[in-house]
Design a protein around this motif. Structure first.
Motif: not given
Length: 117
Positions: A115, A81, A94-95, A85-92
């Motif tokens: 990713g 969260s 996926k799993n 969460k934003e950083h994981l999305t930014f880093r690509g």
């Protein structure tokens, strides 16, 4: 594509006398529900998983933004969260593949961030 790999091992006995204030800084209410059974083992293995995530990312995290939960079959998973969460999305990412175990006085966690292509 592997974005990061992390592993951590902790001594379970470190959690036998942990102060409640520290527990509340590290773990969410949902995680603490898991600690009603085998409290110290589960606390230690969840902590190891968060440390493995830090190593996989190569950066510190806000402890409570990384929840280590279990699905209906007992398999561990990461629920991220906030900024994490934003950083994981930014880093690509996926799993997130997570394996955890404990034996004797040790708990271990292994984590892979995966990713896209």
């Amino acid at each position: 594509m592997i974005i990061g790999i992390g592993v951590d091992i902790v001594r379970i006995s470190r959690f036998n006398n942990i102060e409640e204030g520290i527990v509340r800084r590290i773990f969410t209410d949902e995680e603490m529900k898991l600690f009603k059974v085998r409290r110290y083992e589960r606390m230690a293995v969840n902590f190891a998983a968060k440390e493995a995530l830090i190593k996989a990312l190569g950066m510190p995290i806000s402890w409570r933004e990384a929840e280590i939960l279990r699905d209906d079959k007992g398999r561990p998973y990461l629920k991220a969260s906030g900024k994490l969460k934003e950083h994981l999305t930014f880093r690509g990412v996926k799993n997130v593949h997570l394996a955890m175990s404990h034996e004797g006085d040790y708990a271990v966690a292994f984590l892979i961030l995966e990713g896209g292509s």
